[in-house]
Motif scaffolding. Structure first.
Motif, PDB file in Angstrom:
ATOM      1  N   TRP A  95      -0.874  -6.805  -3.399  1.00  0.00           N
ATOM      2  CA  TRP A  95      -0.776  -5.362  -3.634  1.00  0.00           C
ATOM      3  C   TRP A  95       0.010  -5.011  -4.883  1.00  0.00           C
TER       4      TRP A  95
ATOM      5  N   ALA B  22      -0.853   2.864   1.946  1.00  0.00           N
ATOM      6  CA  ALA B  22      -0.225   1.573   2.212  1.00  0.00           C
ATOM      7  C   ALA B  22       0.883   1.722   3.240  1.00  0.00           C
TER       8      ALA B  22
ATOM      9  N   VAL C 204       1.069   3.641   5.798  1.00  0.00           N
ATOM     10  CA  VAL C 204       0.590   3.653   7.184  1.00  0.00           C
ATOM     11  C   VAL C 204      -0.319   2.452   7.464  1.00  0.00           C
ATOM     12  N   ASP C 205      -0.102   1.376   6.700  1.00  0.00           N
ATOM     13  CA  ASP C 205      -0.818   0.118   6.919  1.00  0.00           C
ATOM     14  C   ASP C 205      -2.332   0.233   6.803  1.00  0.00           C
ATOM     15  N   HIS C 206      -2.798   1.138   5.947  1.00  0.00           N
ATOM     16  CA  HIS C 206      -4.237   1.231   5.728  1.00  0.00           C
ATOM     17  C   HIS C 206      -4.625   0.698   4.357  1.00  0.00           C
ATOM     18  N   TYR C 207      -3.687   0.001   3.686  1.00  0.00           N
ATOM     19  CA  TYR C 207      -3.968  -0.501   2.356  1.00  0.00           C
ATOM     20  C   TYR C 207      -5.151  -1.476   2.362  1.00  0.00           C
ATOM     21  N   ASP C 208      -5.132  -2.431   3.317  1.00  0.00           N
ATOM     22  CA  ASP C 208      -6.175  -3.463   3.328  1.00  0.00           C
ATOM     23  C   ASP C 208      -7.566  -2.881   3.549  1.00  0.00           C
TER      24      ASP C 208
ATOM     25  N   ASN D  79     -12.540   1.733  11.433  1.00  0.00           N
ATOM     26  CA  ASN D  79     -11.522   2.422  12.233  1.00  0.00           C
ATOM     27  C   ASN D  79     -12.030   3.752  12.775  1.00  0.00           C
TER      28      ASN D  79
END
Lengths: 346, 342
Positions: free
Chosen positions: B108, B140, B142-146, B297
Motif C-alpha cells: 500500500w 483503507a 475501514v479495511d476496504h483497501y484490498d 461485499n
C-alpha cells in the motif's frame, strides 16, 4: 498573348443531385436552372464554363451568392468533382489524376485561402503557417523558418506562439494568407478571402495582396461578391450568374462596355471615377490641341478631376512613361462617368 | 373443449391437428385441474397465442418449445463459438489476473503514492489530488483497501481494452455511413439489454472460474459510450477545417492523425469518462459471476442480509466512482484544444 494559360477550364458542368449525368443531358439540350430543379430535382451548379487563367495574373471571379463562384474555385483542386468538362493546370489534365496524384498536385501547385479562415484550432499560428510544408514532409526546421518568414511578411511577428482563437478575424486571415504563401505554390486560390472582414481591414488586406503580388507574380484566382474589390484586384474579371459566365475580360472593358443588362445594373452603382483609368477614355493625339498639362496613362479619373479643378474645357497630354501616346479631353472624361443606362429600362 | 376447435374444423385441418395431439396434461394448471377433476375454464375470448392454439391443435408448438428451441440452438453452436472465442479472449483472462495480482502484490505504501501521482498527472489539480488521497485513506481505514484495489484493477483493464477497441470502431463508423447505420442498433441493444441478460449466454460459453467471463461482460457494457462519442466527435469536426486539410493535400491518414483525432479528443475523453463509470456499475453485477472486489461485499450484504457490510461496500463503490469521475473530468477539462482561454 500567345503564352499558354496556367489554368484552363473547358466546358465545365456541375450538377448537384443523385443522377448528375442524366440531368446533364437535359441541360445540354437547353433546360434552365429552374426547370431542372422543378422537373428533375437536380441543382445546376455550373454550366459550360470556359475560362483561361494566365500565369502571374489575378483572375477575379465575381457573382452574387448562389451564382456558383465558390463551386467553381473548388473545381480547380477538385474539392468538388465536375459532372462534365476538363480542367487543365500547367498542361496537365487534373481530371485524369488518381487519389495520390491529386494529393500531390494540391501540395505542390495550389494553395487555398478560405472565407472562414479554416485554421487548425489546436495548432499555433506558426504551426498553422507551416502546415503545407509539414504535409509535404519537410523538416521541422524548414517549416518553422519558412513559416516565420511569411508571418513576418504579413505583419504577424510576435504572434507565432498564439493560437488562432486568440487572434482577431483580420489577423486570422493574415495567418491564412501566410499559410498559403508558405506553401510556395504558383497558384493561389482565394475563396471570398476578405468577405468576412470589416471594410477597413478588407482594404488593408487588398493592399497587402496587391503589394505581395507585385513581387511574387503568382497566379491568383480570387472569388468575391464585391464589385469594388473585384475591380481593384482583377487583371482578368469573370462575371458569373446562375452558374454561367455572363462576361469576362479586362475589368475596364467590362465597365465601359457591359455585355448585358445584368452587368449594366451591376456596374451602375460603383464609383467609376476611381476605377476607370486615363487609358480607358483617352483619344488619339490631334494636331493643334492646346494641352493644359501632362498626365500618366495609369492615373485614375478621380485624380484627373482634382487636377483640372473640375473644368471640362481642358485637354491633357497622356504619357506612358515619357512617350506621348494620346490626349484626354475632359469633356470625354465627364461623359464616361455616366453609366450606360440598362437597355431594359429604356 | 378449447376455444379454437371450431376454427381448425372449418379450415379442414382437424386431421393434421390431431396427429400431434396428446391427452397428457400440458401445463401445471392442466395438471392441477385434472387432479381436481374439473375442466379448465379460460377467458371468454382468449388471444390466439401459441399455447391457446395448441389446446385445439396439437400440431402447433407451445411457447415453451420456442424458448427450448433457442436454448437448443445456442447449445448447438456453442462448441463452434467456444473454439473460436476461447483462444481470442484468453489474453483477457491473463490481463485481468495479471492486473489483479499486481494491484494486490504492490504494498500500500507504494501503491497509494503511485495512484496519487497518476491523479496529479491526469488532472493537474491540487484539490482533486488531495481529495483522492483522503478518499483512499478513508477506504483503507475501514479495511476496504484490498477489495477497492481489486475493483480498480478490473476497471483499469476493462477501460483500457474498451478504449483500445472502441476508438478504432468509432473512427471506422465516422468514415462510413453504412457501417454507422448497422452498428448503432447493436450499440442500442448492448445499452438497453438488462445487464443480467447478457451474463446468461456468457455463463454457458465460458467457465465461471475464468476471469474473462466478467471481463467480457464489463467490456460489452462499457464500450458503448466511447464508440458513440468517438464517432460523434469526428463527425462534429468543423467541415471548413477538413476542407482546408484536403485543399493542402493531406491524405486520409494525415487528416485523421493531424486534424480529426485532436479535434475530436474532448468528445472521446467524455466517452472514456462514461466508459469508466459504466464499467464501475457493471463490476458490481459481475460479482455474481465471481468478479472479485467491492461488489462481492455488496452481494454478501444482500444474500446474508448483512446491512452494515453491504452499505459500507456500497459507499466504497461511490467513493471509487467519485474519484474516477473527478480525475477523468479534470483531465477532460484540461484538454482545451482550441485554446479559447489564455
Amino acid at each position: 498573348m500567345s503564352t499558354k494559360p496556367k489554368v484552363s477550364l473547358r466546358g465545365l458542368f456541375k450538377i448537384f443531385g443523385a443522377n448528375g449525368k442524366e440531368a446533364l443531358q437535359h441541360v445540354k439540350n437547353g433546360m434552365g436552372k429552374e426547370d431542372l430543379l422543378a422537373q428533375h430535382q437536380h441543382v445546376l451548379g455550373l454550366q459550360d464554363i470556359n475560362v483561361d487563367m494566365q500565369a502571374g495574373e489575378i483572375t477575379v471571379v465575381m457573382g452574387l451568392s448562389g451564382s456558383g463562384k465558390s463551386t467553381l474555385i473548388r473545381h480547380l483542386n477538385r474539392l468538388i468533382d465536375p459532372t462534365d468538362g476538363e480542367i487543365w493546370v500547367d498542361g496537365e489534365d487534373v481530371m485524369k489524376l488518381n487519389e495520390d496524384e491529386l494529393c500531390k498536385i494540391r501540395q505542390d501547385k495550389m494553395s487555398m485561402v478560405f472565407q472562414k479562415f479554416a485554421l487548425l484550432p489546436h495548432r499555433t499560428v506558426l504551426q498553422n503557417a507551416g502546415m503545407a510544408l509539414k504535409v509535404r514532409g519537410e523538416s521541422e526546421e524548414t517549416q518553422n523558418s519558412e513559416a516565420m518568414k511569411w508571418l513576418e511578411r504579413v505583419g504577424l511577428q510576435g504572434f507565432e506562439n498564439h493560437y488562432p482563437a486568440q487572434l482577431s478575424g483580420g489577423m486570422q486571415q493574415r495567418v491564412g494568407i501566410a499559410r498559403a504563401l508558405t506553401a510556395n505554390t504558383d497558384i493561389m486560390l482565394m475563396d471570398e478571402a476578405f468577405s468576412a472582414l470589416d471594410p477597413l481591414i478588407r482594404t488593408d488586406m487588398q493592399d497587402l495582396l496587391l503589394e505581395l503580388q507585385q513581387e511574387l507574380h503568382k497566379t491568383i484566382v480570387f472569388i468575391t461578391h464585391d464589385l469594388d474589390e473585384a475591380l481593384k484586384l482583377a487583371d482578368h474579371l469573370v462575371i458569373l450568374k446562375d452558374g454561367a459566365v455572363v462576361q469576362q475580360g479586362e475589368p475596364q472593358g467590362i465597365l465601359l462596355n457591359p455585355a448585358d443588362p445584368y452587368i449594366e445594373d451591376f456596374v451602375s452603382d460603383i464609383n467609376r471615377a476611381r476605377v476607370l483609368k486615363v487609358s480607358s477614355v483617352m483619344g488619339k493625339v490631334k494636331k493643334g490641341a492646346k494641352y493644359a498639362g501632362d498626365v500618366q496613362i495609369g492615373d485614375n479619373l478621380e485624380s484627373m478631376i482634382a487636377l483640372s479643378n473640375g473644368e471640362t474645357g481642358k485637354i491633357y497630354r497622356v504619357l506612358d512613361g515619357k512617350e506621348v501616346i494620346g490626349q484626354l479631353d475632359m469633356l470625354d472624361l465627364v461623359k464616361s462617368l455616366v453609366p450606360r443606362i440598362s437597355s431594359g429600362k429604356g | 373443449m378449447a376455444f379454437y376447435d371450431g376454427l381448425f374444423n372449418t379450415l379442414g385441418l382437424k386431421e393434421w391437428c390431431s396427429q400431434g395431439s396428446s391427452e397428457a396434461p400440458m401445463s401445471m394448471a392442466d395438471l392441477l385441474a385434472k387432479g381436481k377433476g374439473e375442466e379448465v375454464t379460460g377467458p371468454l375470448f382468449p388471444f390466439p397465442s401459441l399455447d391457446n392454439l395448441n389446446e385445439s391443435c396439437g400440431n402447433i408448438s407451445q411457447t415453451r418449445d420456442v424458448t427450448k428451441g433457442i436454448e437448443e440452438g445456442f447449445l448447438a453452436i456453442k462448441p463452434a463459438m467456444k473454439t473460436v472465442l476461447d483462444p481470442i479472449t484468453q489474453p483477457l483472462s491473463w490481463l485481468l489476473d495479471g492486473a489483479l495480482w499486481t494491484f494486490e502484490a504492490v504494498p500500500w505504501f507504494i501503491m497509494i503514492p503511485i495512484l496519487l501521482a497518476i491523479s496529479w498527472y491526469a488532472s493537474r489539480s491540487k484539490a482533486v489530488t488531495i481529495f483522492v488521497a483522503i478518499a483512499i485513506l478513508l477506504l483503507a481505514l475501514v479495511d476496504h483497501y484490498d477489495v477497492a484495489m481489486q475493483t480498480l484493477s478490473i476497471i483499469f483493464v476493462c477501460t483500457g481494452i474498451s478504449v483500445l477497441l472502441g476508438v478504432p470502431i468509432g473512427i471506422a463508423m465516422s468514415k462510413s455511413d453504412r457501417l454507422q447505420k448497422s452498428t448503432v442498433p447493436i450499440l442500442d441493444l448492448l445499452q438497453t439489454l438488462p445487464s443480467f441478460v447478457y451474463l446468461i449466454p456468457l455463463i454457458f460459453l465460458f467457465s465461471v472460474a475464468e476471469s474473462k467471463l466478467y471481463g467480457i461482460a464489463i467490456i460489452l457494457y462499457a464500450i458503448v459510450p466511447v464508440i458513440r462519442l468517438t464517432d460523434l466527435g469526428i463527425r462534429l469536426v468543423d467541415k471548413d477545417v477538413i476542407e482546408a486539410a484536403n485543399a493542402f493535400g493531406m491524405d486520409s491518414k494525415q487528416r485523421l492523425v493531424g486534424v480529426e483525432l485532436p479535434l475530436a479528443l474532448p468528445n472521446i475523453m467524455a466517452g472514456v469518462n462514461q466508459t469508466i463509470m459504466m464499467s464501475l456499475a457493471m463490476v458490481v453485477i459481475a460479482s455474481l459471476v465471481s468478479a472479485p472486489g467491492l461488489g462481492v461485499n455488496v452481494l454478501r450484504g444482500i444474500r446474508n442480509l448483512e446491512l452494515g457490510v453491504g452499505i459500507v461496500a456500497g459507499i466504497g463503490i461511490v467513493i471509487l466512482a467519485v474519484i474516477l469521475d473527478r480525475v477523468s473530468k479534470a483531465a477532460l477539462s484540461r484538454v482545451d484544444m482550441t485554446h479559447k482561454t489564455h
